[in-house]
Write a protein that holds these residues in place. Structure first.
Motif, mmCIF file in Angstrom:
data_model
loop_
_atom_site.group_PDB
_atom_site.id
_atom_site.type_symbol
_atom_site.label_atom_id
_atom_site.label_comp_id
_atom_site.label_asym_id
_atom_site.label_seq_id
_atom_site.Cartn_x
_atom_site.Cartn_y
_atom_site.Cartn_z
ATOM 1 N N GLU A 113 49.774 19.872 -6.714
ATOM 2 C CA GLU A 113 48.714 20.374 -5.836
ATOM 3 C C GLU A 113 48.694 21.893 -5.888
ATOM 4 O OE1 GLU A 113 49.712 18.690 -2.088
ATOM 5 O OE2 GLU A 113 49.415 16.628 -2.769
ATOM 6 N N VAL A 171 42.910 22.274 -6.102
ATOM 7 C CA VAL A 171 42.831 21.617 -7.400
ATOM 8 C C VAL A 171 44.108 20.814 -7.566
ATOM 9 C CG1 VAL A 171 42.834 21.966 -9.899
ATOM 10 C CG2 VAL A 171 41.345 23.349 -8.469
ATOM 11 N N THR A 172 43.966 19.588 -8.050
ATOM 12 C CA THR A 172 45.123 18.719 -8.227
ATOM 13 C C THR A 172 45.217 18.268 -9.679
ATOM 14 O OG1 THR A 172 44.930 17.916 -5.955
ATOM 15 C CG2 THR A 172 46.253 16.593 -7.466
ATOM 16 N N LYS A 196 39.119 25.639 -1.710
ATOM 17 C CA LYS A 196 39.314 24.266 -2.135
ATOM 18 C C LYS A 196 40.503 24.147 -3.084
ATOM 19 C CE LYS A 196 34.540 22.847 -1.450
ATOM 20 N NZ LYS A 196 33.325 22.284 -2.075
ATOM 21 N N SER A 221 41.485 17.630 -11.357
ATOM 22 C CA SER A 221 40.452 17.236 -10.404
ATOM 23 C C SER A 221 39.239 18.155 -10.552
ATOM 24 C CB SER A 221 41.002 17.303 -8.977
ATOM 25 O OG SER A 221 41.302 18.647 -8.627
ATOM 26 N N PRO A 222 38.061 17.739 -10.040
ATOM 27 C CA PRO A 222 36.872 18.600 -10.150
ATOM 28 C C PRO A 222 37.097 19.990 -9.553
ATOM 29 C CG PRO A 222 36.250 16.397 -9.430
ATOM 30 C CD PRO A 222 37.752 16.448 -9.401
ATOM 31 N N ARG A 225 52.048 14.400 -9.390
ATOM 32 C CA ARG A 225 50.877 15.196 -9.048
ATOM 33 C C ARG A 225 51.323 16.627 -8.784
ATOM 34 N NH1 ARG A 225 48.949 13.911 -4.263
ATOM 35 N NH2 ARG A 225 46.820 14.510 -4.673
ATOM 36 N N SER A 230 45.403 15.399 -16.321
ATOM 37 C CA SER A 230 44.008 15.415 -15.887
ATOM 38 C C SER A 230 43.866 16.403 -14.734
ATOM 39 C CB SER A 230 43.555 14.015 -15.440
ATOM 40 O OG SER A 230 44.291 13.585 -14.320
ATOM 41 N N GLU A 265 47.073 15.593 -12.356
ATOM 42 C CA GLU A 265 47.849 14.370 -12.567
ATOM 43 C C GLU A 265 48.621 14.585 -13.865
ATOM 44 O OE1 GLU A 265 48.088 11.555 -10.793
ATOM 45 O OE2 GLU A 265 46.576 11.970 -9.248
#
Length: 201
Positions: A154, A74-75, A72, A61-62, A152, A59, A77
């Motif tokens: 990053e 992004v991460t 910004k 992240s937004p 995760r 998945s 999973e």
């Protein structure tokens, strides 16, 4: 052909009927084992590459898609497969500071007849649009039982360190880049959290 021209080449009547889907295409340049995957199922040939479908195993992240320059993060999973666990354990050498890109691909949601052409369900429409370009950083993982693991990844954008001076941090990595072989800052991380030295007299 650029992204704008590629969009303009898509028949207008196809874009207007509302039967257009989208999926993420992700390239992760792991050392010795680069990965190209997408957020669907099965193999997908797009842009001269084959993208492995991982479905809900990963998945994202937004993602901020504003036109302003952003730092910004992004991460991801990630599924705790044996391959991903080995990458997490070797994150510093095989993952950190390696390239990652996320693109958006449009799809036909059902069979559509457009003029003289038929567009099949699942067919990619146009070329991928770039959403995020950056580098992979930390890959922390945790285990809460024999079968429950969380991984995760990053990632930071290309402008993350744009205001930092080259080699401007007091870290072991920067010190070795300035002076190869210097070990003066090698033990610095252990002093960061209330470290107390006991001297023997």
């Amino acid at each position: 052909m650029g992204a704008r021209e590629d969009l303009l080449a898509i028949p207008d009547e196809f874009l207007r009927h509302g039967r257009v889907g989208q999926a993420a295409l992700v390239f992760m340049d792991f050392l010795d084992a680069p990965k190209r995957w997408w957020s669907g199922y099965g193999d997908l040939p797009v842009g001269g590459f084959t993208w492995q479908g991982l479905g809900d195993l990963v998945s994202i992240s937004p993602i901020d898609t504003s036109y302003s320059i952003s730092v910004k993060k992004v991460t991801f999973e990630l599924a705790a497969t044996s391959e991903m666990l080995s990458l997490a354990l070797a994150a510093k050498s095989r993952v950190r500071d390696r390239a990652v890109t996320i693109s958006l691909q449009l799809f036909a949601m059902e069979d559509v007849a457009v003029g003289q052409d038929d567009i099949q369900r699942g067919q990619p429409i146009g070329s991928p649009f770039s959403l995020f370009n950056g580098t992979m950083q930390k890959m922390p993982w945790s285990a809460s039982g024999p079968d429950e693991r969380t991984i995760r990844l990053e990632c930071v954008g290309l402008f993350f360190r744009r205001n930092a001076a080259p080699l401007g941090r007091w870290t072991d990595t920067d010190q070795k880049a300035r002076y190869p072989g210097d070990r003066g800052l090698e033990r610095l991380p252990i002093y960061a959290n209330d470290y107390e030295t006991r001297w023997r007299g």
